[in-house]
Scaffold this motif. Structure first.
Motif, PDB file in Angstrom:
ATOM      1  N   GLU A 139      -3.879   0.465  -3.138  1.00 35.23           N
ATOM      2  CA  GLU A 139      -3.337  -0.885  -3.277  1.00 35.23           C
ATOM      3  C   GLU A 139      -3.825  -1.459  -4.604  1.00 35.23           C
ATOM      4  OE1 GLU A 139      -6.358  -3.799  -0.975  1.00 35.23           O
ATOM      5  OE2 GLU A 139      -5.182  -2.466   0.328  1.00 35.23           O
ATOM      6  N   LEU A 140      -3.233  -2.589  -5.023  1.00 34.27           N
ATOM      7  CA  LEU A 140      -3.592  -3.188  -6.305  1.00 34.27           C
ATOM      8  C   LEU A 140      -5.056  -3.615  -6.333  1.00 34.27           C
ATOM      9  CD1 LEU A 140      -0.426  -5.357  -7.022  1.00 34.27           C
ATOM     10  CD2 LEU A 140      -1.002  -3.114  -7.972  1.00 34.27           C
ATOM     11  N   GLY A 141      -5.696  -3.410  -7.474  1.00 35.13           N
ATOM     12  CA  GLY A 141      -7.109  -3.746  -7.625  1.00 35.13           C
ATOM     13  C   GLY A 141      -7.340  -5.038  -8.381  1.00 35.13           C
ATOM     14  N   SER A 142      -8.596  -5.358  -8.604  1.00 33.48           N
ATOM     15  CA  SER A 142      -8.985  -6.631  -9.211  1.00 33.48           C
ATOM     16  C   SER A 142      -8.494  -6.776 -10.647  1.00 33.48           C
ATOM     17  CB  SER A 142     -10.512  -6.778  -9.177  1.00 33.48           C
ATOM     18  OG  SER A 142     -11.130  -5.703  -9.877  1.00 33.48           O
ATOM     19  N   LYS A 143      -8.306  -5.663 -11.342  1.00 39.05           N
ATOM     20  CA  LYS A 143      -7.838  -5.738 -12.732  1.00 39.05           C
ATOM     21  C   LYS A 143      -6.452  -6.370 -12.808  1.00 39.05           C
ATOM     22  CE  LYS A 143      -8.764  -4.874 -17.048  1.00 39.05           C
ATOM     23  NZ  LYS A 143      -9.923  -5.470 -17.730  1.00 39.05           N
ATOM     24  N   MET A 144      -5.624  -6.131 -11.781  1.00 35.74           N
ATOM     25  CA  MET A 144      -4.296  -6.726 -11.757  1.00 35.74           C
ATOM     26  C   MET A 144      -4.390  -8.236 -11.586  1.00 35.74           C
ATOM     27  SD  MET A 144      -2.079  -4.479 -12.396  1.00 35.74           S
ATOM     28  CE  MET A 144      -0.691  -5.551 -12.077  1.00 35.74           C
ATOM     29  N   LEU A 145      -5.392  -8.699 -10.849  1.00 37.55           N
ATOM     30  CA  LEU A 145      -5.583 -10.138 -10.678  1.00 37.55           C
ATOM     31  C   LEU A 145      -5.965 -10.784 -12.007  1.00 37.55           C
ATOM     32  CD1 LEU A 145      -7.558 -10.238  -7.302  1.00 37.55           C
ATOM     33  CD2 LEU A 145      -5.127 -10.668  -7.680  1.00 37.55           C
ATOM     34  N   ASP A 146      -6.754 -10.081 -12.811  1.00 40.14           N
ATOM     35  CA  ASP A 146      -7.118 -10.585 -14.133  1.00 40.14           C
ATOM     36  C   ASP A 146      -5.876 -10.739 -15.012  1.00 40.14           C
ATOM     37  OD1 ASP A 146      -9.764 -10.569 -13.391  1.00 40.14           O
ATOM     38  OD2 ASP A 146     -10.205  -8.631 -14.317  1.00 40.14           O
ATOM     39  N   PHE A 154      -7.151  -0.886 -11.761  1.00 39.39           N
ATOM     40  CA  PHE A 154      -5.814  -1.398 -11.470  1.00 39.39           C
ATOM     41  C   PHE A 154      -5.388  -1.088 -10.032  1.00 39.39           C
ATOM     42  CE2 PHE A 154      -5.750  -1.106 -16.103  1.00 39.39           C
ATOM     43  CZ  PHE A 154      -5.238  -2.351 -16.427  1.00 39.39           C
ATOM     44  N   LEU A 155      -5.957  -0.031  -9.460  1.00 41.08           N
ATOM     45  CA  LEU A 155      -5.706   0.338  -8.066  1.00 41.08           C
ATOM     46  C   LEU A 155      -7.039   0.614  -7.381  1.00 41.08           C
ATOM     47  CD1 LEU A 155      -2.691   2.862  -8.299  1.00 41.08           C
ATOM     48  CD2 LEU A 155      -2.591   0.436  -7.670  1.00 41.08           C
ATOM     49  N   VAL A 156      -7.054   0.434  -6.070  1.00 44.28           N
ATOM     50  CA  VAL A 156      -8.207   0.834  -5.260  1.00 44.28           C
ATOM     51  C   VAL A 156      -7.701   1.662  -4.092  1.00 44.28           C
ATOM     52  CG1 VAL A 156      -9.661  -1.135  -5.876  1.00 44.28           C
ATOM     53  CG2 VAL A 156      -8.109  -1.327  -3.940  1.00 44.28           C
ATOM     54  N   GLN A 157      -8.547   2.602  -3.628  1.00 40.86           N
ATOM     55  CA  GLN A 157      -8.166   3.459  -2.509  1.00 40.86           C
ATOM     56  C   GLN A 157      -9.005   3.123  -1.293  1.00 40.86           C
ATOM     57  OE1 GLN A 157      -8.976   7.708  -2.813  1.00 40.86           O
ATOM     58  NE2 GLN A 157      -7.055   8.192  -1.747  1.00 40.86           N
ATOM     59  N   ASP A 158      -8.325   2.904  -0.179  1.00 41.63           N
ATOM     60  CA  ASP A 158      -9.015   2.619   1.074  1.00 41.63           C
ATOM     61  C   ASP A 158      -9.734   3.878   1.544  1.00 41.63           C
ATOM     62  OD1 ASP A 158      -9.119   2.527   4.200  1.00 41.63           O
ATOM     63  OD2 ASP A 158      -8.797   0.451   3.598  1.00 41.63           O
ATOM     64  N   ASN A 159     -11.011   3.738   1.901  1.00 44.13           N
ATOM     65  CA  ASN A 159     -11.810   4.895   2.301  1.00 44.13           C
ATOM     66  C   ASN A 159     -11.352   5.516   3.611  1.00 44.13           C
ATOM     67  OD1 ASN A 159     -13.535   4.765   0.077  1.00 44.13           O
ATOM     68  ND2 ASN A 159     -14.856   3.236   1.074  1.00 44.13           N
ATOM     69  N   VAL A 160     -10.717   4.703   4.478  1.00 43.00           N
ATOM     70  CA  VAL A 160     -10.287   5.191   5.782  1.00 43.00           C
ATOM     71  C   VAL A 160      -8.867   5.743   5.736  1.00 43.00           C
ATOM     72  CG1 VAL A 160      -9.885   4.588   8.198  1.00 43.00           C
ATOM     73  CG2 VAL A 160     -11.831   3.582   6.963  1.00 43.00           C
ATOM     74  N   THR A 161      -7.908   4.894   5.275  1.00 43.23           N
ATOM     75  CA  THR A 161      -6.495   5.300   5.286  1.00 43.23           C
ATOM     76  C   THR A 161      -6.138   6.187   4.102  1.00 43.23           C
ATOM     77  OG1 THR A 161      -5.757   3.386   3.989  1.00 43.23           O
ATOM     78  CG2 THR A 161      -5.922   3.112   6.391  1.00 43.23           C
ATOM     79  N   LYS A 162      -6.980   6.150   3.050  1.00 42.55           N
ATOM     80  CA  LYS A 162      -6.749   6.890   1.809  1.00 42.55           C
ATOM     81  C   LYS A 162      -5.527   6.372   1.034  1.00 42.55           C
ATOM     82  CE  LYS A 162     -10.269   9.459   2.668  1.00 42.55           C
ATOM     83  NZ  LYS A 162     -11.533   9.206   1.923  1.00 42.55           N
ATOM     84  N   THR A 181       0.834  -1.200   0.000  1.00 36.79           N
ATOM     85  CA  THR A 181       0.000   0.000   0.000  1.00 36.79           C
ATOM     86  C   THR A 181       0.874   1.258   0.000  1.00 36.79           C
ATOM     87  OG1 THR A 181      -0.134   0.122   2.429  1.00 36.79           O
ATOM     88  CG2 THR A 181      -1.813  -1.188   1.286  1.00 36.79           C
ATOM     89  N   TRP A 182       0.357   2.304  -0.623  1.00 37.01           N
ATOM     90  CA  TRP A 182       1.065   3.586  -0.658  1.00 37.01           C
ATOM     91  C   TRP A 182       0.062   4.733  -0.501  1.00 37.01           C
ATOM     92  CZ3 TRP A 182       6.289   4.268  -0.839  1.00 37.01           C
ATOM     93  CH2 TRP A 182       7.071   3.190  -1.267  1.00 37.01           C
ATOM     94  N   GLY A 183       0.470   5.728   0.292  1.00 34.13           N
ATOM     95  CA  GLY A 183      -0.268   6.972   0.348  1.00 34.13           C
ATOM     96  C   GLY A 183       0.298   7.909  -0.708  1.00 34.13           C
ATOM     97  N   LEU A 184      -0.471   8.911  -1.104  1.00 34.26           N
ATOM     98  CA  LEU A 184      -0.046   9.832  -2.150  1.00 34.26           C
ATOM     99  C   LEU A 184       1.277  10.520  -1.801  1.00 34.26           C
ATOM    100  CD1 LEU A 184      -0.435  11.497  -4.729  1.00 34.26           C
ATOM    101  CD2 LEU A 184      -1.888  13.064  -3.401  1.00 34.26           C
ATOM    102  N   ARG A 185       1.334  11.142  -0.635  1.00 34.24           N
ATOM    103  CA  ARG A 185       2.541  11.889  -0.250  1.00 34.24           C
ATOM    104  C   ARG A 185       3.736  10.947  -0.064  1.00 34.24           C
ATOM    105  NH1 ARG A 185       1.672  17.092   0.879  1.00 34.24           N
ATOM    106  NH2 ARG A 185      -0.492  17.796   1.185  1.00 34.24           N
ATOM    107  N   GLU A 186       3.458   9.776   0.515  1.00 36.20           N
ATOM    108  CA  GLU A 186       4.512   8.786   0.759  1.00 36.20           C
ATOM    109  C   GLU A 186       5.138   8.339  -0.561  1.00 36.20           C
ATOM    110  OE1 GLU A 186       4.838   4.445   3.038  1.00 36.20           O
ATOM    111  OE2 GLU A 186       2.936   5.121   2.199  1.00 36.20           O
ATOM    112  N   LEU A 187       4.301   8.043  -1.545  1.00 34.09           N
ATOM    113  CA  LEU A 187       4.792   7.568  -2.831  1.00 34.09           C
ATOM    114  C   LEU A 187       5.470   8.688  -3.615  1.00 34.09           C
ATOM    115  CD1 LEU A 187       5.074   5.242  -4.787  1.00 34.09           C
ATOM    116  CD2 LEU A 187       2.753   5.711  -5.620  1.00 34.09           C
ATOM    117  N   ALA A 188       4.921   9.897  -3.497  1.00 31.31           N
ATOM    118  CA  ALA A 188       5.525  11.045  -4.181  1.00 31.31           C
ATOM    119  C   ALA A 188       6.943  11.287  -3.677  1.00 31.31           C
ATOM    120  CB  ALA A 188       4.671  12.288  -3.975  1.00 31.31           C
TER     121      ALA A 188
END
Length: 256
Positions: free
Chosen positions: A62-69, A51-59, A22-29
């Protein structure tokens, strides 16, 4: 989209690994030394496509279902051997000795892949050849990581002396296996074939399940302490690459 922009977008996606899921915006930047606004647009584009999903709480993303496909498609198209054989060929070229992959098959180890030494005098074995698990580096390094009950069952099934150096007594074999497990690799000389050395390392799958081994073998007269150390280093590197391939493909018993 320019090739440069595409490259940056792919670099962003590659940051989502098993070690950092998982990555936050500022952390990854900060990690990528990127402008927040540019990175935000990339992340949102990936999110909109699944391809990515955003956690509603932590913001955090992380990788989404499209990556699993996509991973599923890769698993269906690519065989483990497509990854393993180039690794083995590189290892054989580096060491000038034969390299082979052994897979556990009941009480035996089966040679499933081989890259022969380029030298005229070399150790040679055919794909499909089976060796008892209690003898030789390629098999003993597998047996060392089995449960004690499985080890005893293999020994109780019967042992044969292939050379003067073959261990056949139960306590001797178990003691040897414990030493191999502690050091994480196995070295043998003339245990299965006269005048042949072998250095083997274990190959693990999911949940640290022992699957097989990667081994370098050749005539004893060519091995030296310096070569032994060098070969072991190269084997451990190859082992890591093969295990990463197994994890990537999400497969274990592909050679069964």
């Amino acid at each position: 989209m320019t090739l440069k922009t595409l490259g940056i977008a792919l670099d962003v996606l590659s940051k989502f690994t098993k070690q950092h899921i998982t990555w936050g915006l500022r952390e990854l930047a900060k990690e990528m030394d990127m402008n927040h606004t540019v990175l935000y647009r990339i992340l949102k584009t990936y999110e909109s496509k699944g391809f990515l999903v955003q956690d509603n709480v932590t913001k955090k993303y992380e990788l989404g279902s499209k990556m699993l496909d996509l991973l599923s498609a890769v698993q269906q198209k690519v065989n483990l051997s497509d990854f393993v054989v180039p690794i083995m060929k590189s290892l054989s070229n580096e060491t000038n000795e034969s390299v082979f992959l052994t897979w556990r098959d009941g009480f035996a180890g089966t040679t499933v892949e081989i890259s022969e030494s380029p030298q005229q005098i070399k150790f040679a074995v055919s794909i499909g050849y089976q060796t008892p698990l209690y003898v030789g580096a390629s098999c003993k390094v597998i047996m060392a990581f089995l449960l004690p009950a499985e080890q005893k069952e293999i020994i109780n099934n019967g042992t044969n002396k292939f050379t003067d150096r073959t261990l056949v007594e139960k306590e001797e074999i178990l003691s040897s296996l414990e030493e191999i497990k502690q050091q994480g690799w196995c070295y043998s000389e003339g245990e299965f074939s006269e005048d042949v050395f072998g250095i083997g390392v274990p190959i693990f799958g999911k949940d640290e399940k022992i699957l097989g081994s990667l081994t370098i073998a050749g005539p004893i007269y060519r091995i030296t302490p310096d070569k032994k150390s060098l070969f072991l280093d190269r084997l451990l590197k190859g082992k890591t690459e093969i295990e990463q391939s197994i994890q990537l493909l999400g497969v274990d018993d592909v050679y069964k």
